[in-house]
Enzyme design. Sequence first.
Site, short mmCIF file in Angstrom:
data_model
loop_
_atom_site.label_atom_id
_atom_site.label_comp_id
_atom_site.label_asym_id
_atom_site.label_seq_id
_atom_site.Cartn_x
_atom_site.Cartn_y
_atom_site.Cartn_z
N GLY A 189 -8.41 8.62 -19.57
CA GLY A 189 -8.30 7.27 -20.10
C GLY A 189 -8.77 7.13 -21.53
O GLY A 189 -8.12 6.48 -22.35
N TYR B 255 -22.83 19.72 -21.04
CA TYR B 255 -21.69 19.02 -20.45
C TYR B 255 -21.70 19.10 -18.93
O TYR B 255 -21.79 18.09 -18.24
CB TYR B 255 -20.40 19.63 -21.04
CG TYR B 255 -19.13 19.02 -20.52
CD1 TYR B 255 -18.74 17.75 -20.90
CD2 TYR B 255 -18.30 19.74 -19.65
CE1 TYR B 255 -17.57 17.19 -20.42
CE2 TYR B 255 -17.12 19.20 -19.17
CZ TYR B 255 -16.77 17.92 -19.56
OH TYR B 255 -15.60 17.38 -19.07
N HIS C 98 -17.94 4.38 -21.06
CA HIS C 98 -16.74 4.27 -20.23
C HIS C 98 -17.04 4.27 -18.74
O HIS C 98 -16.14 4.06 -17.94
CB HIS C 98 -15.77 5.41 -20.57
CG HIS C 98 -15.16 5.26 -21.92
ND1 HIS C 98 -13.90 4.75 -22.10
CD2 HIS C 98 -15.65 5.48 -23.15
CE1 HIS C 98 -13.63 4.69 -23.40
NE2 HIS C 98 -14.68 5.13 -24.06
N ASP D 232 -16.51 2.90 -10.22
CA ASP D 232 -15.65 3.34 -11.31
C ASP D 232 -15.92 2.42 -12.48
O ASP D 232 -16.02 1.20 -12.30
CB ASP D 232 -14.18 3.23 -10.88
CG ASP D 232 -13.31 4.32 -11.51
OD1 ASP D 232 -13.69 4.83 -12.57
OD2 ASP D 232 -12.28 4.65 -10.90
N ALA E 92 -5.23 1.57 -11.75
CA ALA E 92 -4.91 0.23 -11.22
C ALA E 92 -4.07 -0.55 -12.22
O ALA E 92 -3.08 -1.20 -11.87
CB ALA E 92 -6.20 -0.52 -10.90
N GLU F 107 -2.29 0.75 -14.76
CA GLU F 107 -1.01 1.42 -14.99
C GLU F 107 -0.01 1.06 -13.89
O GLU F 107 1.18 0.87 -14.16
CB GLU F 107 -1.22 2.95 -15.04
CG GLU F 107 -1.99 3.41 -16.28
CD GLU F 107 -2.45 4.86 -16.23
OE1 GLU F 107 -3.17 5.28 -17.14
OE2 GLU F 107 -2.09 5.57 -15.26
P1 ADQ Z 1 -11.43 8.45 -15.40
O1 ADQ Z 1 -12.53 8.65 -14.42
O2 ADQ Z 1 -10.72 9.66 -15.86
O3 ADQ Z 1 -11.90 7.65 -16.70
P2 ADQ Z 1 -9.19 6.48 -14.93
O4 ADQ Z 1 -9.59 5.26 -15.62
O5 ADQ Z 1 -8.52 6.21 -13.64
O6 ADQ Z 1 -10.42 7.44 -14.61
O7 ADQ Z 1 -8.20 7.29 -15.85
C1 ADQ Z 1 -7.48 8.39 -15.37
C2 ADQ Z 1 -6.27 8.66 -16.28
O8 ADQ Z 1 -5.67 9.91 -15.90
C3 ADQ Z 1 -5.19 7.60 -16.14
O9 ADQ Z 1 -4.69 7.26 -17.41
C4 ADQ Z 1 -4.09 8.30 -15.30
O10 ADQ Z 1 -2.80 7.91 -15.59
C5 ADQ Z 1 -4.26 9.75 -15.67
N1 ADQ Z 1 -3.83 10.57 -14.53
C6 ADQ Z 1 -4.21 10.43 -13.28
N2 ADQ Z 1 -3.61 11.34 -12.50
C7 ADQ Z 1 -2.83 12.08 -13.29
C8 ADQ Z 1 -1.96 13.20 -13.07
N3 ADQ Z 1 -1.79 13.77 -11.87
N4 ADQ Z 1 -1.33 13.72 -14.12
C9 ADQ Z 1 -1.50 13.19 -15.32
N5 ADQ Z 1 -2.28 12.15 -15.58
C10 ADQ Z 1 -2.97 11.60 -14.58
C11 ADQ Z 1 -13.16 7.14 -17.22
C12 ADQ Z 1 -13.91 6.21 -16.28
C13 ADQ Z 1 -12.98 5.08 -15.86
C14 ADQ Z 1 -12.46 4.34 -17.09
C15 ADQ Z 1 -11.88 5.32 -18.09
C16 ADQ Z 1 -11.53 4.64 -19.41
O11 ADQ Z 1 -14.37 6.91 -15.14
O12 ADQ Z 1 -13.68 4.18 -15.02
O13 ADQ Z 1 -11.46 3.43 -16.69
O14 ADQ Z 1 -12.78 6.36 -18.38
O15 ADQ Z 1 -12.60 3.95 -19.96
#
Ligand code: ADQ
Length: 723
Positions: free
Chosen positions: A30, A87, A166, A373, A379, A381
């Site tokens: 994200g 990390y 985030h 989260d 959600a 998207e």
């Molecule tokens: P994440 O924990 O990575 O982010 P999320 O906000 O759901 O969680 O973002 C995941 C991203 O990965 C989305 O853009 C999604 O489309 C992409 N993705 C998921 N499955 C995929 C797949 N199989 N192939 C390619 N792309 C895929 C962290 C925080 C979140 C917060 C974001 C942004 O944990 O709570 O919303 O940062 O601030």
Amino acid sequence: MARDLIVSNRLPVTVDLDGDDVELRPSSGGLASALAGVHARGESLWLGWPGDLGRASAAARAHAADALHTRRLVPIELSASEVSRYYDGLANGVLWPLFHYLTDVVRRDPGRDWAVYREVNERFAAQIAATWRPGDRIWIHDYHLMLVPGLVRRRLPGAAIGFFLHIPFPAAEVFRILPWREELLRGVLGADLVGLHTADYAHQVRYAATQLVGAEELGDELTYEDRRVRVGAYPIGIDAHHHASQADAPEVIGQASEWKASARVERVVLGVDRLDYTKGLPRRLLSFERLLERWPAWRERVQLVQLAVPTRERSAEYDTFRRDVNELVGRINGRFGTPVWTPIQFMYRSVSATELAALYRAADVMLVTPLRDGMNLVAKEYCASRTDEHGVLVLSELAGAAAELREALLVNPYDVDGTAGAIRRALEMSAPEQQARMTALRGTVFRNDVRAWAGRFLDDLDAAHAAAPVIASGASTPLDAALAVLRAAPRRALLLDYDGTLVSFASMPELAFPDEELRALLRALGTAGHTEVHLVSGRSRASLDAWFGDLPIGLCAEHGYWLRPPGGVWEAVADASPDSLAVAQVAMTRASARTPGSFIETKGSSLAWHYRMVEPRLAARRAAELRQQLSASLPPSLALLDGAKVIEVRMRGVDKGGAVRRILGEGAADRAVLIAGDDRTDEDMFAAAPPGAITLRVGAGASGAAYRVDGPDDVRALLRGLR
Ligand code: ADQ
């Protein structure tokens, strides 16, 4: 031209090595996609880790440097062992689970991980300072870099610094479990603006700051070390238009209907997550199982498609977790599957953007049920992709997105029965209800898209920075040259505050008594002949007398009300009329009785109500009440003074500035003068300093002083150098 410096753990691309050739692979997640738009505007640099270049040849390195430079990316390299400690160890092994309230997953003994986290944060700060030019805005991201805002603030006191987290910020009671909680908070509070996804997380940050590092809260702002820090909610958005147009692309529409047909069920339920233990997969699977148990009519008519993206695969916790999920999927499929139907379709891999869009389009019900989260972009998207305005979003109330997406079916992900019931409701929801809900959800997602999010944060950063007090730029220049002058001077006068300048603050004023080392140092300086030492303090005459009365130095008590020249006797500068303090005495006695941990200090000419040990929320309330009462009732001869966790009532017109003028008198010109202090009352001394005096602020905060040191230890070292 002023630029934006975006700073995140990872660059938006990762360098892949292939012999001497390099390829830049877009980083997923994200954060990378949200900030891509800001970076694309063209007036920014992005600083972060480019991936492992440890084994790169010189040629590959040069290629990588070129390729990154063209994209305005500034690499900060990390060794393999740094990645494993900073990390994997500290950021993902401790902060990630703790901030998601999963305290039992937190690594028990992080060993050297914290030290390396700190070192890497230092490296980021140094690179930022080396890249920064006046006027640039700095925007630092996420839990990997929580110390960086403070470390940059030290190097660049006047810079505009924003920080965005985030992930959730937990309740103070959970956050305080961390051994390094104060240092992390101080790091974050180095920013002018701290952004979080929800008002609730922002509240938790402000509350933890008042509890743990003594910040004061007023509305959305904190006052910390005389700086103002805004802490607010900036829910992140997505590029909604991009997702919508992608969903309407012919190949996406085609793929979606093909999948739907081949699934051979009435309803497709979808889950899309990184395979992370915070995302609530096991309970989601159990809820789906419960649905099939309790409502057998849905068997063979519904399928759960769960897409799990590989993540943090080096870590043992994630490995075990993946096995648990696989086993659970197998068990449920084994229990309910038939020759023509597999209840759960599990895919452990990444998919392309078009495939993901097709899945969103094909899904009748979207399950987003994380245990916690920060936001959850999946959600949003899903909603953006539903250009047909149908489909049902089942959303965990413990995701940040739930604060905005109120028209979803909200569930408690820990409640397996409740979630099963919500899935059933979603499966059976009428088309008009789906449309009403989805239209509203899409409205929210489009209104607060990623552009709006970044724009709002950066505008507020400008405002917060403009409102921040300007810290004198000279305050960080080295002292050495000035001290050389002082050392060489034939006569010199040292005017020194006591608490916070020569000794650190103690929980009770009585405990901050001088140690023998300090007394010996002051005595040595006072007997040196050509040096005059004066302590200029807010303390009572009695305290100063008891602690320093026998030393050959000048004493000034109660903020300048009492003066005693070296070897002389005490004299008051004005007539105190103790009667007039009676009204303050009554109000303070009442406040003390109702506020555990507070107490009154009685001095000859003033009264002080101390609340350093009081629980911060109670302290803030009582202090505000007392301030209000006193300002309404004090006679004009008395003034109200707001100090460091103390409210003081004293004679109007008596302050440390007057003391400086009296002590130095007409003879200031023939002496080199040093004035040192740490708080607001000492600023009066700096303002009254004669030309050429060395003014020294001890600790952080806005100041009119020309020089700055960190704390009492530095002041003492400096005094030892003068002996
Ligand atoms: P994440 O924990 O990575 O982010 P999320 O906000 O759901 O969680 O973002 C995941 C991203 O990965 C989305 O853009 C999604 O489309 C992409 N993705 C998921 N499955 C995929 C797949 N199989 N192939 C390619 N792309 C895929 C962290 C925080 C979140 C917060 C974001 C942004 O944990 O709570 O919303 O940062 O601030």
